[in-house]
Design a protein around this motif. Structure first.
Motif, PDB file in Angstrom:
ATOM      1  N   LEU A   1       6.368  11.907  19.440  1.00  0.00           N
ATOM      2  CA  LEU A   1       5.322  11.980  18.430  1.00  0.00           C
ATOM      3  C   LEU A   1       4.629  10.633  18.305  1.00  0.00           C
ATOM      4  N   ASP A   2       3.312  10.624  18.457  1.00  0.00           N
ATOM      5  CA  ASP A   2       2.511   9.439  18.197  1.00  0.00           C
ATOM      6  C   ASP A   2       2.004   9.562  16.768  1.00  0.00           C
ATOM      7  N   ALA A   3       2.689   8.887  15.849  1.00  0.00           N
ATOM      8  CA  ALA A   3       2.349   9.023  14.425  1.00  0.00           C
ATOM      9  C   ALA A   3       0.901   8.641  14.139  1.00  0.00           C
ATOM     10  N   ARG A   4       0.326   7.794  14.962  1.00  0.00           N
ATOM     11  CA  ARG A   4      -1.049   7.339  14.720  1.00  0.00           C
ATOM     12  C   ARG A   4      -2.060   8.473  14.802  1.00  0.00           C
ATOM     13  N   ARG A   5      -1.657   9.602  15.403  1.00  0.00           N
ATOM     14  CA  ARG A   5      -2.534  10.767  15.485  1.00  0.00           C
ATOM     15  C   ARG A   5      -2.024  11.927  14.625  1.00  0.00           C
ATOM     16  N   CYS A   6      -0.888  11.752  13.988  1.00  0.00           N
ATOM     17  CA  CYS A   6      -0.279  12.818  13.191  1.00  0.00           C
ATOM     18  C   CYS A   6      -0.960  12.915  11.828  1.00  0.00           C
ATOM     19  N   ILE A   7      -1.357  14.104  11.425  1.00  0.00           N
ATOM     20  CA  ILE A   7      -2.062  14.284  10.160  1.00  0.00           C
ATOM     21  C   ILE A   7      -1.182  13.912   8.969  1.00  0.00           C
ATOM     22  N   SER A   8       0.108  14.171   9.056  1.00  0.00           N
ATOM     23  CA  SER A   8       0.994  13.766   7.966  1.00  0.00           C
ATOM     24  C   SER A   8       0.968  12.249   7.792  1.00  0.00           C
ATOM     25  N   TYR A   9       1.031  11.535   8.891  1.00  0.00           N
ATOM     26  CA  TYR A   9       0.956  10.067   8.834  1.00  0.00           C
ATOM     27  C   TYR A   9      -0.408   9.617   8.306  1.00  0.00           C
ATOM     28  N   LEU A  10      -1.468  10.187   8.845  1.00  0.00           N
ATOM     29  CA  LEU A  10      -2.820   9.752   8.495  1.00  0.00           C
ATOM     30  C   LEU A  10      -3.140   9.975   7.024  1.00  0.00           C
ATOM     31  N   THR A  11      -2.653  11.066   6.448  1.00  0.00           N
ATOM     32  CA  THR A  11      -2.974  11.375   5.059  1.00  0.00           C
ATOM     33  C   THR A  11      -1.994  10.766   4.053  1.00  0.00           C
ATOM     34  N   ILE A  12      -0.848  10.300   4.534  1.00  0.00           N
ATOM     35  CA  ILE A  12       0.169   9.776   3.618  1.00  0.00           C
ATOM     36  C   ILE A  12       0.438   8.288   3.830  1.00  0.00           C
ATOM     37  N   GLU A  13       0.715   7.891   5.051  1.00  0.00           N
ATOM     38  CA  GLU A  13       1.133   6.516   5.336  1.00  0.00           C
ATOM     39  C   GLU A  13      -0.020   5.575   5.671  1.00  0.00           C
ATOM     40  N   HIS A  14      -1.056   6.097   6.308  1.00  0.00           N
ATOM     41  CA  HIS A  14      -2.134   5.238   6.801  1.00  0.00           C
ATOM     42  C   HIS A  14      -2.989   4.689   5.662  1.00  0.00           C
ATOM     43  N   LYS A  15      -3.143   3.373   5.640  1.00  0.00           N
ATOM     44  CA  LYS A  15      -3.958   2.713   4.631  1.00  0.00           C
ATOM     45  C   LYS A  15      -5.345   2.446   5.192  1.00  0.00           C
ATOM     46  N   GLY A  16      -6.347   2.517   4.335  1.00  0.00           N
ATOM     47  CA  GLY A  16      -7.700   2.234   4.759  1.00  0.00           C
ATOM     48  C   GLY A  16      -8.362   3.434   5.414  1.00  0.00           C
ATOM     49  N   PRO A  17      -9.544   3.236   5.979  1.00  0.00           N
ATOM     50  CA  PRO A  17     -10.269   4.342   6.608  1.00  0.00           C
ATOM     51  C   PRO A  17      -9.534   4.899   7.818  1.00  0.00           C
ATOM     52  N   VAL A  18      -9.618   6.206   8.003  1.00  0.00           N
ATOM     53  CA  VAL A  18      -9.073   6.874   9.190  1.00  0.00           C
ATOM     54  C   VAL A  18     -10.123   6.798  10.299  1.00  0.00           C
ATOM     55  N   ASP A  19      -9.682   6.640  11.524  1.00  0.00           N
ATOM     56  CA  ASP A  19     -10.583   6.583  12.669  1.00  0.00           C
ATOM     57  C   ASP A  19     -11.543   7.776  12.631  1.00  0.00           C
ATOM     58  N   GLU A  20     -12.817   7.506  12.832  1.00  0.00           N
ATOM     59  CA  GLU A  20     -13.812   8.573  12.749  1.00  0.00           C
ATOM     60  C   GLU A  20     -13.567   9.680  13.765  1.00  0.00           C
ATOM     61  N   GLU A  21     -12.964   9.343  14.888  1.00  0.00           N
ATOM     62  CA  GLU A  21     -12.677  10.356  15.911  1.00  0.00           C
ATOM     63  C   GLU A  21     -11.723  11.420  15.387  1.00  0.00           C
ATOM     64  N   LEU A  22     -10.885  11.046  14.413  1.00  0.00           N
ATOM     65  CA  LEU A  22      -9.869  11.959  13.904  1.00  0.00           C
ATOM     66  C   LEU A  22     -10.260  12.669  12.609  1.00  0.00           C
ATOM     67  N   ARG A  23     -11.240  12.162  11.912  1.00  0.00           N
ATOM     68  CA  ARG A  23     -11.573  12.718  10.587  1.00  0.00           C
ATOM     69  C   ARG A  23     -11.929  14.204  10.655  1.00  0.00           C
ATOM     70  N   GLY A  24     -12.721  14.573  11.625  1.00  0.00           N
ATOM     71  CA  GLY A  24     -13.116  15.978  11.734  1.00  0.00           C
ATOM     72  C   GLY A  24     -11.960  16.897  12.044  1.00  0.00           C
ATOM     73  N   LYS A  25     -10.900  16.338  12.665  1.00  0.00           N
ATOM     74  CA  LYS A  25      -9.746  17.151  13.040  1.00  0.00           C
ATOM     75  C   LYS A  25      -8.775  17.354  11.881  1.00  0.00           C
ATOM     76  N   LEU A  26      -8.988  16.612  10.801  1.00  0.00           N
ATOM     77  CA  LEU A  26      -8.122  16.783   9.628  1.00  0.00           C
ATOM     78  C   LEU A  26      -8.388  18.113   8.940  1.00  0.00           C
ATOM     79  N   GLY A  27      -9.594  18.656   9.136  1.00  0.00           N
ATOM     80  CA  GLY A  27      -9.943  19.896   8.446  1.00  0.00           C
ATOM     81  C   GLY A  27      -9.876  19.698   6.953  1.00  0.00           C
ATOM     82  N   ASN A  28      -9.174  20.586   6.249  1.00  0.00           N
ATOM     83  CA  ASN A  28      -9.030  20.456   4.798  1.00  0.00           C
ATOM     84  C   ASN A  28      -7.612  20.040   4.411  1.00  0.00           C
ATOM     85  N   ARG A  29      -6.906  19.438   5.351  1.00  0.00           N
ATOM     86  CA  ARG A  29      -5.535  18.980   5.078  1.00  0.00           C
ATOM     87  C   ARG A  29      -5.604  17.653   4.333  1.00  0.00           C
ATOM     88  N   ILE A  30      -5.194  17.654   3.084  1.00  0.00           N
ATOM     89  CA  ILE A  30      -5.362  16.467   2.242  1.00  0.00           C
ATOM     90  C   ILE A  30      -4.050  15.746   1.937  1.00  0.00           C
TER      91      ILE A  30
END
Length: 345
Positions: free
Chosen positions: A210-239
């Protein structure tokens, strides 16, 4: 004097009484593969901003170092299996998708209380010393879970069981008592790739990685600051979190019902309206998510996530919300608001 086998049988029965779906035992030193796996994970940078994973690696990689006096590790699984399809909300773009485990009461509190009661019972019955852990210490729970026979680490890296699927919290009781160990579980994933192909962000570079840097759980919980624009559209409505890989596992046909009604979704958290969530200030956020694991990420990161979901909603009616947050004091929120407004234009 009761035998070790009799004590173990009674321990397992007591664990069931406490509401655990399963109870198995291994030794602290039964996971020799963990140090190399941990080193490979960290060396690849897969942990992203989770710098704490690179700390205390001597404990995280070797449970026997965590408490050298321990002779047995009692591994426990507690079900939080959802009663309804957790993916239904993903198809409702005006609503927010919150991971099943975070829709109810904070599991850390519930599981730890059960672990402590079980540990006190064990001390009263057989003496010895104990320490309990649930996701808050450098303990490789999933590896110990496999070593104890609870289940196996599936291709999505989560623990899977033939008896209860993969919707379960893990906890452990370390003890100085020498209890009979259970055989380790073997892998039953076979050729299945359901969890891998279900991932919206392709966070699995290979099965069991697992590459946490691309994992939605990581991105929405652990990641601080803006999420990479390449990934934002792939988050869908997962908050908050993501259940896609868990929900895709075929072994969930054996999932057992959640043992505690407090894991059920709070009113309004199974499919909350994005518009209402985006309007939360700090005080309202803290009030709404009191006693919830969501509270720990704070209002700013949560609203940032909500704005990404609004940007992905395709609903121009939500532009008034994005415009109101472009001047937000938090830079990540303001950035997310600008991005969302552009997506809705």
């Amino acid at each position: 004097m009761q035998s070790r086998a009799d004590l173990k049988n009674r321990l397992v029965a007591q664990a069931r009484e406490e509401g655990f779906a399963a109870c198995r035992i291994c030794r602290p030193w039964d996971v020799p593969e963990v140090p190399a796996r941990l080193d490979a994970f960290l060396s690849a940078g897969f942990h992203g901003q989770m710098g704490w994973m690179a700390q205390r690696t001597h404990w995280r990689g070797d449970p026997a170092e965590l408490w050298p006096e321990a002779r047995s590790v009692i591994m426990l699984a507690e079900s939080y299996s959802p009663e309804t399809d957790p993916m239904e909300v993903v198809g409702r773009p005006d609503r927010g998708a919150i991971s099943v485990y975070a829709r109810g009461k904070d599991y850390h509190d519930l599981v730890k209380k059960r672990l402590k009661r079980l540990a006190r019972w064990l001390i009263a019955e057989a003496g010895g010393e104990v320490k309990v852990f649930v996701d808050t210490a450098p303990v490789p729970e999933k590896a110990l879970g496999q070593a104890s026979g609870l289940g196996w680490q599936g291709k999505h890296t989560n623990l899977v069981s033939q008896d209860w699927g993969n919707w379960a919290f893990l906890g452990s009781v370390f003890t100085t008592l020498d209890l009979p160990a259970d055989p380790a579980e073997t892998d039953h994933c076979g050729s299945c790739r359901s969890c891998l192909t279900a991932c919206p962000t392709e966070a699995f570079p290979a099965p069991y990685q697992l590459d946490a840097r691309r994992c939605i759980s990581y991105l929405t919980i652990e990641h601080k600051g803006p999420v990479d624009e390449e990934l934002r559209g792939k988050l869908g409505n997962r908050i908050y979190g993501c259940d896609d890989c868990l929900a895709a596992c075929p072994w969930n046909k054996f999932a057992v019902a959640a043992s505690d009604i407090r894991y059920a979704a709070r009113e309004g958290l199974d499919a909350p309206r994005l518009e209402e969530l985006a309007r939360l200030d700090d005080a309202a956020f803290r009030s709404k998510f009191s006693g919830s694991p969501i509270k720990r990420i704070g209002r700013d990161r949560f609203v940032r996530n909500v704005l990404y979901a609004i940007g992905n909603s395709g609903d121009p009616a939500l532009k008034s919300i994005t415009q109101s947050l472009i001047g937000d004091p938090d830079p990540a929120v303001a950035d997310a608001a600008r991005w969302a407004e552009q997506q809705l234009s």
